[in-house]
Motif scaffolding. Sequence first.
Motif, PDB file in Angstrom:
ATOM      1  N   ARG A  67       0.819  -1.208   0.000  1.00 40.29           N
ATOM      2  CA  ARG A  67       0.000   0.000   0.000  1.00 40.29           C
ATOM      3  C   ARG A  67       0.859   1.267   0.000  1.00 40.29           C
ATOM      4  O   ARG A  67       1.818   1.383   0.761  1.00 40.29           O
ATOM      5  N   SER A  72      -2.079   1.619  -7.750  1.00 43.79           N
ATOM      6  CA  SER A  72      -3.210   2.280  -8.404  1.00 43.79           C
ATOM      7  C   SER A  72      -2.741   3.449  -9.262  1.00 43.79           C
ATOM      8  O   SER A  72      -3.339   3.757 -10.298  1.00 43.79           O
ATOM      9  N   THR A 100     -12.817  -0.427  -7.111  1.00 42.78           N
ATOM     10  CA  THR A 100     -13.342  -0.948  -5.839  1.00 42.78           C
ATOM     11  C   THR A 100     -13.163   0.032  -4.680  1.00 42.78           C
ATOM     12  O   THR A 100     -13.758  -0.165  -3.616  1.00 42.78           O
ATOM     13  N   MET A 101     -12.341   1.064  -4.879  1.00 43.58           N
ATOM     14  CA  MET A 101     -12.024   1.986  -3.791  1.00 43.58           C
ATOM     15  C   MET A 101     -12.618   3.379  -3.978  1.00 43.58           C
ATOM     16  O   MET A 101     -12.488   4.234  -3.111  1.00 43.58           O
ATOM     17  N   GLU A 257     -18.637  -8.247  -0.926  1.00 43.56           N
ATOM     18  CA  GLU A 257     -17.676  -8.652  -1.957  1.00 43.56           C
ATOM     19  C   GLU A 257     -18.274  -9.665  -2.922  1.00 43.56           C
ATOM     20  O   GLU A 257     -17.887  -9.708  -4.092  1.00 43.56           O
ATOM     21  N   ASP A 304      -8.970  -3.288 -10.041  1.00 43.51           N
ATOM     22  CA  ASP A 304      -8.187  -2.995  -8.833  1.00 43.51           C
ATOM     23  C   ASP A 304      -8.608  -3.963  -7.720  1.00 43.51           C
ATOM     24  O   ASP A 304      -9.716  -4.494  -7.728  1.00 43.51           O
ATOM     25  N   GLU A 305      -7.710  -4.187  -6.773  1.00 39.49           N
ATOM     26  CA  GLU A 305      -7.950  -5.128  -5.660  1.00 39.49           C
ATOM     27  C   GLU A 305      -8.376  -6.494  -6.205  1.00 39.49           C
ATOM     28  O   GLU A 305      -9.409  -7.066  -5.819  1.00 39.49           O
ATOM     29  N   THR A 341      -3.041  -5.707  -7.283  1.00 33.97           N
ATOM     30  CA  THR A 341      -3.270  -6.165  -5.916  1.00 33.97           C
ATOM     31  C   THR A 341      -2.102  -5.760  -5.023  1.00 33.97           C
ATOM     32  O   THR A 341      -0.971  -5.631  -5.489  1.00 33.97           O
ATOM     33  N   GLN A 342      -2.390  -5.555  -3.745  1.00 36.62           N
ATOM     34  CA  GLN A 342      -1.317  -5.322  -2.781  1.00 36.62           C
ATOM     35  C   GLN A 342      -0.994  -6.608  -2.024  1.00 36.62           C
ATOM     36  O   GLN A 342      -0.134  -6.627  -1.162  1.00 36.62           O
TER      37      GLN A 342
END
Length: 447
Positions: A67, A72, A100-101, A257, A304-305, A341-342
């Motif tokens: 993160r 992103s 997603t954020m 989710e 994302d994610e 992804t993180q």
Amino acid sequence: MPEGENKKFKPAFGGKFSGTLRVLGNEKNEGKGLLFLGNYMALDHSRGAAVYLDALKPHAVLICGKRGYGKSYTMGCMLEELAFLPPAIKEKLASLIIDTMGIFWTMSYPNTSEAGRLKSWDLAPTGLDTEVFVPAGKVEAYKTRNIEVKPFSISIRELSGSQWCRLLKIEEVSPLGIMLVRTIESLREKSEPYSFEDIISEIFRDTRSDSASKGAAENYFRAVKSWGLFLKEGTPLSELISGGRTTVLDISALENENVCAAAVSILAGRLYAERLEARRAYEKQQMGEKQEGKEFPMVWFFIDEAHIFVPAGTESLASEVLINRCLRQGRQPGLSLVLATQRPASLHPDVVSQSDLLICHRLTSSDDILALETSRPLYMQESLRAYLKKMGSERGAALIIDDHSESVHMVRIRPRKSWHGGGEPSALEPGRGEKEETAAQNPQQFA
């Protein structure tokens, strides 16, 4: 060439290129349809030659990093580059990102906060012409915050009885699950759109189920209706995808989710099917057959994610379509997939092995590094851990592994032209002038 650039820096740890142009993903590309990612980063952290990614051919790309280190941000750079391609190429491509954020709606605004840093790269703040879609039931919440959005919905009949059971976490072999599957499949056989009221009416007409199961099913579907995502008529794919467009589908308002995965599964399946048909039409055209109508563009599909949708050790509602169709087969019909992804260790291992381009920002978790090491290609001269150690802790620095040219690269990602909505908030936010001065004094810093 910007100040501080190292003209003698050797660009790659190993691999082959045609000519002097550094194009990742397609060594035969002679300079058309290029996405500017950044510059090579020497071990002394000076700036080397420009690095580009090919956009003429489809790709499977994995972007990872802990993160705050540019995951992103890098996705945003790629979206910008696709949006600024020459019209002749741009019109044959479309970009869609699953947000997603709730951070990519800001791309329509210029990145004035990094104007000084952009200037040091010979770039200027520029907003993108984007369209932002949100679940239909959430539109008013965005408009009250003065964020211009459009409604997105999925037709209720898109989901089978089995999918509804998975979405609602109901056992298919339970009395409730059996009734639900029977009801949905009965309605789907009629080949007409239907509403939640139609489902509830059909449930209460079922003479083989008990009243407790009927009451529970009614409660489930009334709850689903409140999500504002599933409606009688869904949003046509043509409203989301057309040549030259950048579309953001913001699903951050959906807390479940499973619901997010269902939306991605249906959308990915429709994209894949449309590209298969477009590829057939293209082959017929190549053989001399005249084609009518507008061609469905090649799509760059950003998620994302990604660990939410293709998790390790289990399956989400989106796993099958993303892995078996989009990732393994998507390149042939012209569907590019970019996953970020993180948490690489929480990602399905096929994502790493099937990606032809890995963009890895800083990682410190042993589990995450090991997950990537498991699929390390033979042409890498050292371990991934060794490369990451050389890269250091600079924000925005990335290790890029290109399977096309079988080469490894250390790159500093360029600054964003459009506003980045994914930065971490601060209780002590400096003024704009203060930010500009800091950026000008530290042009290599990734903010």
